[in-house]
Design a protein around this motif. Structure first.
Motif, short mmCIF file in Angstrom:
data_model
loop_
_atom_site.label_atom_id
_atom_site.label_comp_id
_atom_site.label_asym_id
_atom_site.label_seq_id
_atom_site.Cartn_x
_atom_site.Cartn_y
_atom_site.Cartn_z
N LEU A 74 14.28 3.74 -6.69
CA LEU A 74 13.99 2.33 -6.45
C LEU A 74 14.81 1.43 -7.38
N ALA A 75 15.01 1.89 -8.61
CA ALA A 75 15.81 1.11 -9.55
C ALA A 75 17.25 0.98 -9.07
N ARG A 76 17.80 2.08 -8.52
CA ARG A 76 19.17 2.03 -8.00
C ARG A 76 19.30 1.05 -6.84
N HIS A 77 18.21 0.86 -6.12
CA HIS A 77 18.21 -0.08 -5.00
C HIS A 77 17.76 -1.48 -5.42
N GLY A 78 17.51 -1.67 -6.70
CA GLY A 78 17.08 -2.98 -7.18
C GLY A 78 15.66 -3.34 -6.79
N LEU A 79 14.81 -2.33 -6.58
CA LEU A 79 13.45 -2.56 -6.10
C LEU A 79 12.37 -2.23 -7.12
N ALA A 80 12.73 -1.73 -8.28
CA ALA A 80 11.74 -1.27 -9.25
C ALA A 80 11.16 -2.39 -10.10
N LYS A 81 11.83 -3.56 -10.12
CA LYS A 81 11.36 -4.69 -10.94
C LYS A 81 11.31 -5.96 -10.11
N PRO A 82 10.37 -6.03 -9.16
CA PRO A 82 10.26 -7.23 -8.33
C PRO A 82 9.82 -8.44 -9.17
N PRO A 83 10.07 -9.66 -8.67
CA PRO A 83 9.64 -10.85 -9.41
C PRO A 83 8.13 -10.86 -9.68
N SER A 84 7.37 -10.37 -8.71
CA SER A 84 5.93 -10.23 -8.86
C SER A 84 5.46 -9.12 -7.94
N SER A 130 8.94 -5.32 -2.36
CA SER A 130 9.24 -4.72 -1.06
C SER A 130 8.67 -3.32 -0.94
N VAL A 131 8.15 -2.78 -2.05
CA VAL A 131 7.66 -1.40 -2.08
C VAL A 131 6.29 -1.37 -2.74
N VAL A 132 5.41 -0.55 -2.18
CA VAL A 132 4.11 -0.25 -2.77
C VAL A 132 4.02 1.26 -2.92
N VAL A 133 3.52 1.73 -4.05
CA VAL A 133 3.41 3.17 -4.28
C VAL A 133 1.94 3.57 -4.23
N MET A 134 1.64 4.66 -3.52
CA MET A 134 0.27 5.10 -3.31
C MET A 134 0.12 6.58 -3.66
N SER A 135 -1.12 6.97 -3.97
CA SER A 135 -1.40 8.38 -4.19
C SER A 135 -2.89 8.61 -4.20
N PHE A 136 -3.29 9.85 -3.92
CA PHE A 136 -4.66 10.27 -4.13
C PHE A 136 -4.87 10.74 -5.57
N SER A 137 -3.80 10.80 -6.33
CA SER A 137 -3.85 11.27 -7.71
C SER A 137 -3.86 10.09 -8.69
N ALA A 138 -4.90 9.99 -9.50
CA ALA A 138 -4.95 8.94 -10.52
C ALA A 138 -3.83 9.12 -11.54
N HIS A 139 -3.48 10.38 -11.84
CA HIS A 139 -2.37 10.63 -12.77
C HIS A 139 -1.07 10.06 -12.22
#
Length: 243
Positions: free
Chosen positions: A123-133, A138-147
């Protein structure tokens, strides 16, 4: 305000899941979000595959984590004419402005937390890891794992996250709550008590779609983007959800 529609593995009721064709169809059907699952190949590439093994969705057999990208590319996925597994990077390239990609990291897996580290690096290579807010991401990360959620929060604190949950209680972490539709059927007060926007999965039954709208669910994950939008915009009679 109507809930936003997130295409679960693409328009997967119409075309094979986790294929570019399924995602292109979802966009054509009006989805404002795309959902995918990611795993690591043996040589560390992020690929869009839900199951631990390739048996159900491809022409091959074996665990994703034991196969190289080249080996995964030799398989035919979902009956596609051309071989080749869907890379997460290809899906990122498909993403048009105004459409969010909801990425679920799968656990438990052979490579543990490496999947989140690889994901944030991509995501960082695509400029998506540090959105303005988080709302502008443009990306949301999900998981069933709290870790896994905590790893993403540590590596990329600006990315919004979802803690997915079924019927069982889960830690109250993440920017959005992620209950299953079964959870909302059993506990209609969940959305009101969540205290944050709710992403509900996987909602295909018209009565369930209307239930989500009535309860105030903000994001609906569905295999049927077009049909779900028709229900939300139309006057489909409310009936009891199918069990």
């Amino acid at each position: 305000m109507l809930p936003e529609i997130v295409a679960h593995r693409g328009a997967s009721a119409d075309l094979a899941e986790h294929t570019l064709a399924a995602y292109e169809l979802a966009l054509a059907q009006g989805a404002t979000g795309l959902e995918c699952d990611v795993r690591l190949s043996k040589d560390g590439e992020l690929v869009c595959v839900h199951d631990r093994r390739v048996d159900r969705t491809s022409s091959g057999r074996g665990a994703v984590s034991t196969m190289t990208l080249a080996e995964l590319d030799e398989l035919r996925w979902g009956g596609e004419d051309k071989p080749g597994v869907l890379r997460l990077e290809s899906l990122l390239d498909l993403l048009p402005p105004g459409v969010r990609l909801w990425i679920e990291t799968k656990h438990p897996v052979r490579y543990g937390g490496l999947v989140e580290a690889k994901l944030v690096a991509l995501l960082a290579r695509h400029g998506l890891a540090k959105p303005p807010s988080k709302d502008d991401s443009s990306v949301v990360v999900m998981s069933f794992s709290a870790h896994a959620i905590r790893r993403v929060q540590r590596h990329a604190p600006r990315l919004p996250t979802v803690m997915l949950s079924g019927i069982r209680l889960t830690p109250r972490i993440g920017d959005y709550a992620g209950p299953s539709i079964e959870r909302l059927r059993a506990d209609p007060t969940y959305v009101e008590r969540a205290g944050r926007p709710v992403y509900c999965w996987t909602v295909d039954d018209p009565a369930d779609v209307l239930l989500c709208r009535r309860l105030g669910v903000r994001f609906i994950a569905t295999n049927k983007p077009a049909a779900t939008l028709e229900v939300l915009r139309g006057t489909v009679p409310e009936t009891e959800p199918s069990r």
